[in-house]
Write a protein that holds these residues in place. Structure first.
Motif, short mmCIF file in Angstrom:
data_model
loop_
_atom_site.label_atom_id
_atom_site.label_comp_id
_atom_site.label_asym_id
_atom_site.label_seq_id
_atom_site.Cartn_x
_atom_site.Cartn_y
_atom_site.Cartn_z
N LEU A 341 -20.84 29.44 84.40
CA LEU A 341 -20.72 28.34 84.31
C LEU A 341 -22.02 27.15 84.53
O LEU A 341 -23.51 26.46 84.35
N GLN A 342 -22.07 27.53 85.93
CA GLN A 342 -23.72 26.99 86.76
C GLN A 342 -25.24 26.88 85.75
O GLN A 342 -25.65 26.68 86.15
N LYS A 343 -25.30 28.56 85.49
CA LYS A 343 -26.04 29.01 84.79
C LYS A 343 -26.52 28.27 83.69
O LYS A 343 -27.59 27.01 83.40
N ALA A 344 -25.66 28.16 82.33
CA ALA A 344 -24.91 26.51 81.66
C ALA A 344 -26.23 25.06 82.41
O ALA A 344 -26.46 24.50 82.51
N GLN A 345 -25.33 24.86 83.39
CA GLN A 345 -25.66 23.62 83.87
C GLN A 345 -27.00 23.89 84.58
O GLN A 345 -27.75 22.72 84.66
N ALA A 346 -27.70 24.92 85.66
CA ALA A 346 -28.74 25.06 85.40
C ALA A 346 -29.44 24.98 84.37
O ALA A 346 -30.44 24.19 84.22
N ALA A 347 -28.96 25.41 83.25
CA ALA A 347 -30.06 25.28 82.29
C ALA A 347 -30.00 23.68 81.64
O ALA A 347 -31.38 23.28 81.15
N ASP A 348 -29.02 23.11 81.81
CA ASP A 348 -28.95 21.70 81.07
C ASP A 348 -30.16 20.65 81.94
O ASP A 348 -31.02 19.64 81.76
N ALA A 349 -30.02 21.14 83.53
CA ALA A 349 -31.22 20.51 84.25
C ALA A 349 -32.26 20.60 83.84
O ALA A 349 -33.49 19.83 83.65
N GLN A 350 -32.39 21.87 83.60
CA GLN A 350 -34.00 22.63 83.54
C GLN A 350 -34.92 21.85 81.96
O GLN A 350 -35.64 20.51 81.92
N LEU A 351 -33.50 21.10 81.44
CA LEU A 351 -33.94 20.80 79.86
C LEU A 351 -34.48 19.14 79.84
O LEU A 351 -35.01 19.67 79.33
N ARG A 352 -33.36 18.95 80.51
CA ARG A 352 -33.82 17.21 81.24
C ARG A 352 -34.66 17.08 81.58
O ARG A 352 -35.93 15.66 81.70
N ARG A 353 -35.32 18.04 83.14
CA ARG A 353 -36.74 17.63 83.50
C ARG A 353 -37.30 17.17 82.54
O ARG A 353 -38.68 17.25 82.82
N ARG A 354 -37.57 18.97 81.23
CA ARG A 354 -38.72 18.98 80.03
C ARG A 354 -38.55 17.89 79.77
O ARG A 354 -39.65 17.34 79.25
N PHE A 355 -37.87 17.31 79.19
CA PHE A 355 -37.68 15.55 77.97
C PHE A 355 -38.62 14.89 79.32
O PHE A 355 -39.13 14.01 77.46
N GLU A 356 -38.03 14.48 80.32
CA GLU A 356 -38.78 13.76 81.24
C GLU A 356 -40.34 14.34 81.22
O GLU A 356 -40.97 13.14 80.72
N ARG A 357 -40.61 14.94 81.59
CA ARG A 357 -42.03 15.64 81.64
C ARG A 357 -42.55 14.84 79.99
O ARG A 357 -43.65 15.25 80.33
N LEU A 358 -41.98 15.52 79.10
CA LEU A 358 -42.63 15.79 77.71
C LEU A 358 -42.90 14.27 77.39
O LEU A 358 -43.16 14.19 76.80
N GLY A 359 -41.82 13.71 77.99
CA GLY A 359 -41.99 11.75 77.50
C GLY A 359 -41.11 11.63 76.36
O GLY A 359 -41.23 11.52 75.39
N LEU A 360 -40.24 12.65 76.27
CA LEU A 360 -39.23 12.09 75.06
C LEU A 360 -38.58 11.25 75.12
O LEU A 360 -37.88 10.72 75.96
N LYS A 361 -38.89 10.76 73.40
CA LYS A 361 -37.87 8.86 73.59
C LYS A 361 -36.43 9.16 73.06
O LYS A 361 -36.47 9.16 72.21
N LEU A 362 -35.16 9.76 73.79
CA LEU A 362 -34.29 9.82 73.22
C LEU A 362 -33.01 8.74 73.64
O LEU A 362 -33.18 8.24 75.07
#
Lengths: 459, 127
Positions: A341-362
C-alpha cells in the motif's frame, strides 16, 4: 385460464455484449411467443455513430444479425417473433444485412422484417434548436445549444406504438433504433392482447413486464445479492420469460432445466433497478406506479405480479444526446508485499509531482488503491494491515488531448524509476479515449411523431 | 437492542442515471422492513456516504415490496461515461450502503445472525 390466453415473452440480451447463447436457450429451451433483445445502452449510439462515420453501412449491432442467422429457422418453425433495438443509428442498414442473413438461413418467403425509424434527431438538430426546442439538460437546466457543436448523437426514446404497428402489419422480426427498452418489450404484449394504448393500467403492466425482462438474467438470479452463493448454475442461466394474461397480471419465470433462480428477491431487485420516484415511473406510454405492484412468490421459479396502476403519459419523449467532452485515460500497476500500500501511495505522489513539473493540464485526477478503496472510497475505512498486494489505478481527464496522451506515457517509467516490487505493466500504455458525455433532455412528442416511419418487407 | 450491519437485514441493487445513482434496498421480511423504514433515513444515507456523494439523497418507500429506494445525486463523479472511478456506473454503491450499522431488537439480531454473508464451509464448486 386457457393456454392460448397467455402470451410468453423472453428477454434474451440485457446489453450489447451479453451472453451470446442466451437467446438460443430461450428459443430452444421451452415455449416462447416473443423474443426481445436489447442492445443499446446510454452511450452505445455515439459509438455506433462513430463507426458509421467510417463506414456508411455500419452503425448497428452486428451481433444481432449473426444471432438471427443462427436462430431464425427455429423462430419460423415455432412462430416466435422478435423485437430488437439492434438498428442503432442505422436501422435501414441493419434490415439490409438481416435480409441477407435470412437468405443465408434459408427462411426466404417464410418471414418478414419490420423497420421502425424516426428516433434519430441528429439530421434535424440545428432546425430543432433554431425553432425553439431548447432540449435543456434535465439536471443542470443548461440549453443544448451550449454544446451543440460537440453533439455526436441525439435520439428520442420512442414508445411502443410504432413497434405495435410493425407487428400489426405482420412483421416477424422488428428492428428499431432508440425505443425505450421496456416499451420495446411492452409492444409485443400490447399487440398480442390487443390492448388499447389509453388503457393505462395495462400499459403499466406491459411496461413493468418489459422492465423485468430488459436486463436479461438480472431478474433470474444474476447479480442478485440474496443468498447469491446458493443460486444454481448461472453458467446456463435461464433468461427471464413473462407469461402475461389478458388482465395484465403476469408470472415471471424461466425455462425448465435452466440455471439461476426466480424468486421474490431476484424479481424485487430488478423492479427497483434504475428507477427514481416509484410513484411516477415515467415512460413514453404511461406513468407507472410501482408502489401498487402486488408480488407473490409461488415457488418453483415462479413469481406473480399484478395490480399495477398507471396514469396518462406526458407530452414529451426523453432525448438522449451524446456530446464530446474531452479525453480520459486510466493506467494500472501492481505492487506486492511487503508494504504494498505504501509503495503504491508513494508512486502516486511521484506521479502527481511529475504531472505538475510537466505542466499537464488535467481537469481531474483520481487515484484508487484496488484491494482497499476502489469500490467504496471513504466507506472502506482505514487501510488494511499488511496487504499481500495492491493495484494502483490512476485515471485522469482533460479538455486537452495532449495532456492525457502525455499522462499515458507516465505510468510505465515507474517500473524502473519508482518504488520496488512492481509488476503487471504488460498491458501497455493507458488507452486515451474521447469522453462522450450524456445529456438527458425532453422534446415534445408532436415534433417527433410525424417523422416516425414503419415499414415491412419480405425476406 | 443490538447494532448490526444492514447486509444482515436486506439486499440491494444499484445503478446509474446520468450523474445520479439509485439504490434499491429490499428487506428480508416485513418485520425488518418496519425497522429499516424507521432507521435508514435519507439524512443517514447522505452522512454514510460522506464525500463519495456530493449531492442530496432522496428516499422513496415501496412498502408493497418491503423496499426503500434512494436516489443519490452527484454520486458518480460526473456520470457513467465521464467518471474516473472504477465503479463509474455505481454498481457497487448498493453493497457500500449495506455496510451501514443500525440498532435492532435482540430477537431480530439473533434470528438474522450470519445472513447476507457466505456460510462457513462454502466452496465455489457447487455454483
Amino acid at each position: 385460464m386457457a393456454e392460448r390466453d397467455v402470451v410468453r415473452l423472453g428477454g434474451g440480451q440485457g446489453f450489447w455484449g451479453d451472453d451470446l447463447e442466451a437467446p438460443v436457450r430461450l428459443v430452444e429451451g421451452g415455449p416462447l411467443d416473443y423474443l426481445m433483445l436489447d442492445y443499446l445502452a446510454e452511450v452505445t449510439m455515439s459509438i455506433l455513430r462513430k463507426l458509421r462515420s467510417r463506414d456508411p453501412s455500419a452503425g448497428y449491432a452486428r451481433d444481432f444479425v449473426a444471432l438471427m442467422e443462427r436462430i431464425w429457422p427455429a423462430c419460423v418453425e415455432r412462430g416466435i417473433r422478435v423485437v430488437a433495438n439492434a438498428g442503432g443509428v442505422n436501422p435501414q442498414g441493419c434490415a439490409d444485412a438481416l435480409e441477407e442473413a435470412g437468405q443465408e438461413a434459408g427462411v426466404s418467403g417464410r418471414t418478414t422484417i419490420g423497420l421502425v425509424r424516426g428516433d434519430d434527431l441528429m439530421p434535424r438538430l440545428d432546425e430543432l434548436l433554431q425553432t425553439g426546442h431548447e432540449m435543456a439538460h434535465l439536471e443542470t437546466g443548461a440549453p443544448l445549444s451550449s454544446v451543440a457543436d460537440r453533439v455526436r448523437s441525439a435520439n428520442a426514446y420512442l414508445g411502443a406504438a410504432p413497434v405495435v404497428e410493425a407487428l400489426r402489419l405482420g412483421s416477424d422480426v422488428v428492428v428499431t433504433g432508440r425505443v425505450a427498452d421496456p416499451a420495446l418489450a411492452a409492444a409485443a404484449l400490447i399487440h398480442h392482447h390487443d390492448w388499447a394504448l389509453h388503457d393505462h393500467d395495462r400499459m403499466a403492466a406491459a411496461i413493468l413486464a418489459g422492465h423485468i425482462v430488459e436486463c436479461g438474467a438480472q431478474s433470474t438470479g444474476g447479480n442478485c445479492m440474496a443468498e447469491w452463493w446458493s443460486i444454481p448454475r448461472l453458467d446456463i442461466a435461464g433468461f427471464p420469460v413473462v407469461e402475461v394474461e389478458p388482465s395484465g397480471a403476469f408470472t415471471v419465470t424461466k425455462h425448465p432445466g435452466s440455471g439461476g433462480r426466480v424468486d421474490r428477491a431476484s424479481v424485487t431487485e430488478q423492479i427497483v433497478y434504475e428507477i427514481g420516484d416509484p410513484h411516477r415511473v415515467v415512460t413514453p406510454d404511461v406513468v407507472a406506479d410501482f408502489t401498487t405492484i402486488r408480488l407473490s412468490d409461488q415457488g418453483r421459479d415462479r413469481v406473480r405480479l399484478e395490480g399495477i396502476r398507471g396514469a396518462p403519459p406526458t407530452d414529451f419523449y426523453k432525448v438522449s444526446v451524446a456530446y464530446a467532452a474531452g479525453w480520459m485515460a486510466a493506467g494500472t500497476l501492481l505492487y506486492s508485499w511487503p508494504d504494498a500500500l505504501q509503495k503504491a501511495q508513494a508512486a502516486d505522489a511521484q506521479l502527481r509531482r511529475r504531472f505538475e513539473r510537466l505542466g499537464l493540464k488535467l481537469d481531474a485526477i483520481n487515484t484508487e488503491l484496488v484491494g482497499w478503496n476502489a469500490a467504496h472510497g471513504p466507506l472502506a475505512g482505514a487501510p488494511p494491515a499488511d496487504v499481500p498486494e495492491v493495484q494502483l489505478r490512476v485515471a485522469v481527464r482533460s479538455a486537452d488531448r495532449r495532456s492525457v496522451e502525455r499522462f499515458s506515457r507516465e505510468m510505465a517509467p515507474l517500473v524502473l524509476t519508482g518504488p520496488p516490487s512492481v509488476t503487471a505493466y504488460a498491458g501497455g500504455r493507458a488507452r486515451v479515449q474521447e469522453i462522450m458525455a450524456y445529456w438527458p433532455a425532453l422534446i415534445r412528442k408532436d415534433v417527433v411523431d410525424p417523422h416516425v416511419r414503419v415499414e415491412v418487407r419480405p425476406v | 437492542m443490538r447494532r448490526v450491519p444492514l447486509v444482515q437485514l436486506a439486499h440491494a441493487r444499484s445503478g446509474d442515471k446520468g450523474d445520479s445513482a439509485n439504490i434499491g434496498v429490499v428487506a428480508y421480511d416485513e418485520e425488518i422492513y418496519r425497522i429499516i423504514e424507521k432507521e435508514v433515513t435519507s439524512d443517514r444515507v447522505k452522512h454514510h456516504f460522506g464525500s463519495w456523494v456530493v449531492g442530496p439523497v432522496k428516499r422513496y418507500e415501496l412498502p408493497n415490496l418491503c423496499a426503500l429506494n434512494f436516489v443519490l445525486r452527484g454520486a458518480l463523479d460526473g456520470g457513467g461515461t465521464v467518471s474516473l472511478r472504477s465503479d463509474a456506473q455505481g454498481k457497487v454503491l448498493s453493497a457500500g450502503l449495506l455496510r451501514m450499522e443500525i440498532d435492532v431488537p435482540d430477537s431480530v439480531a439473533e434470528r438474522t445472525a450470519g445472513w447476507g454473508r457466505v456460510p462457513d464451509g462454502w466452496t465455489p464448486e457447487g455454483s
